[in-house]
Write a protein that holds these residues in place. Structure first.
Motif, short mmCIF file in Angstrom:
data_model
loop_
_atom_site.label_atom_id
_atom_site.label_comp_id
_atom_site.label_asym_id
_atom_site.label_seq_id
_atom_site.Cartn_x
_atom_site.Cartn_y
_atom_site.Cartn_z
N PRO A 211 0.83 -1.35 0.15
CA PRO A 211 0.01 -0.02 -0.03
C PRO A 211 0.78 1.37 -0.07
CG PRO A 211 0.05 -0.89 2.19
CD PRO A 211 0.91 -1.61 1.22
N ASP A 212 2.11 1.28 -0.01
CA ASP A 212 2.97 2.40 0.26
C ASP A 212 3.95 2.76 -0.66
OD1 ASP A 212 4.54 -0.06 0.80
OD2 ASP A 212 5.37 0.73 2.60
N ARG A 213 3.95 2.20 -1.94
CA ARG A 213 4.84 2.47 -2.94
C ARG A 213 4.25 3.49 -3.96
NH1 ARG A 213 6.76 -3.82 -4.05
NH2 ARG A 213 7.68 -4.12 -1.79
N VAL A 214 2.84 3.76 -4.05
CA VAL A 214 2.18 4.54 -4.80
C VAL A 214 1.36 5.47 -4.03
CG1 VAL A 214 0.73 2.94 -5.68
CG2 VAL A 214 1.14 5.08 -6.88
N ARG A 215 1.58 6.86 -4.15
CA ARG A 215 0.58 7.81 -3.41
C ARG A 215 -0.29 8.39 -4.00
NH1 ARG A 215 4.16 12.12 -1.26
NH2 ARG A 215 4.94 11.90 -3.57
N CYS A 216 -1.51 9.02 -3.52
CA CYS A 216 -2.39 9.81 -4.42
C CYS A 216 -1.73 10.94 -5.18
CB CYS A 216 -3.56 10.26 -3.29
SG CYS A 216 -4.40 8.99 -2.24
N ALA A 217 -0.66 11.34 -4.23
CA ALA A 217 0.12 12.72 -4.97
C ALA A 217 0.85 12.22 -6.03
CB ALA A 217 0.92 12.97 -3.86
N ASP A 218 1.36 10.89 -6.17
CA ASP A 218 1.98 10.54 -7.40
C ASP A 218 0.94 10.43 -8.44
OD1 ASP A 218 4.34 10.04 -5.88
OD2 ASP A 218 3.65 8.04 -5.40
N LEU A 219 -0.07 9.93 -8.44
CA LEU A 219 -1.13 10.05 -9.40
C LEU A 219 -1.56 11.23 -9.94
CD1 LEU A 219 -2.32 7.10 -10.71
CD2 LEU A 219 -1.21 6.97 -8.53
N PHE A 220 -1.72 12.21 -8.92
CA PHE A 220 -2.14 13.90 -9.30
C PHE A 220 -1.04 14.20 -9.91
CE2 PHE A 220 -2.67 18.04 -8.23
CZ PHE A 220 -3.86 18.34 -8.60
N ASP A 221 0.24 13.92 -9.65
CA ASP A 221 1.57 14.61 -10.39
C ASP A 221 1.44 14.04 -11.86
OD1 ASP A 221 2.39 16.13 -8.34
OD2 ASP A 221 3.88 14.76 -7.77
N ALA A 222 0.97 12.80 -12.09
CA ALA A 222 1.00 12.46 -13.31
C ALA A 222 0.12 12.95 -14.09
CB ALA A 222 0.80 10.59 -13.40
#
Length: 233
Positions: A211-222
């Motif tokens: 659960p901790d290798r991709v964050r909501c922020a990572d998707l938002f940045d993409a």
């Protein structure tokens, strides 16, 4: 597409547009046999139409409208068409989008036609670069992803449409760790970016088994910075 550019101007929406084109299509010959059929001149005419569109529309409405070449799926394009597309993208200073490494039919077809995966085939021809935007990478091999990294290719991650057919990017966090730029797309109805961010978060964590290798922020940045980088902004 001219009407779409005018609508974007009326709405104040930034868009990258041009009509799509291809050299061929996949034809079902029998229940278990799908084959590519090509008409290369039709593809060349489609490219000419797209170039003319970009030359006519690029920079309109206070630079809200810009061009992006859109050859279709890689298995429906000939090498000559893609070479001409790359040359046109250089001349027009724009990017081009090519669906690639997205399903078993494509992988099998390209191997039958060219003896390798699509990214390997295009790398040998010198066609992988930062000008290429490549949805979806769900069937990309480690070699394919390494080529994307080395040549600055951007992935467009469309997790909803991939998930519907049982596919997933392997994985969002691994591609980021390789240094691949990831943008977000929809490529299906409904064209709902928030839904794709949610599905991308879930499938990314499932692919990682953590659960901790991709964050909501990572998707938002993409969806924001990654898309801007893919488009050369």
């Amino acid at each position: 597409f001219d009407a779409a550019a005018d609508a974007a101007g009326d709405l104040g929406m930034r868009v990258y547009l041009s009509p799509a084109y291809r050299s061929g299509g996949m034809v079902l010959e029998s229940p278990d046999k799908i084959v590519p059929v090509f008409d290369e001149e039709r593809g060349f005419q489609g490219l000419r139409d797209a170039i003319a569109y970009i030359e006519r529309q690029n920079g309109r409405h206070g630079d809200l409208v810009r061009g992006m070449l859109a050859p279709d799926r890689v298995e429906t394009c000939t090498l000559d068409l893609l070479k001409r597309t790359d040359a046109a993208a250089r001349d027009l200073d724009c990017r081009f989008r090519l669906h690639m490494a997205q399903g078993t039919m494509e992988v099998d077809t390209v191997r039958a036609l060219h003896g390798s995966t699509a990214p390997v085939w295009l790398a040998k021809a010198g066609l992988l670069s930062e000008r290429m935007i490549a949805p979806h990478a769900t069937n990309a091999t480690d070699e394919d992803l390494a080529l994307y990294t080395d040549n600055g290719v951007s992935i467009v991650h469309c997790p909803l449409v991939s998930g519907r057919s049982g596919g997933a990017l392997n994985s969002f966090s691994k591609c980021r760790a390789r240094g691949i730029n990831i943008a977000m797309g929809t490529d299906t109805a409904p064209p709902d970016m928030l839904m794709n961010l949610l599905v991308g978060l879930i499938t990314g964590r499932m692919s990682d088994g953590a659960p901790d290798r991709v964050r909501c922020a990572d998707l938002f940045d993409a969806a924001t910075l990654g898309g801007a980088k893919a488009l050369g902004r």
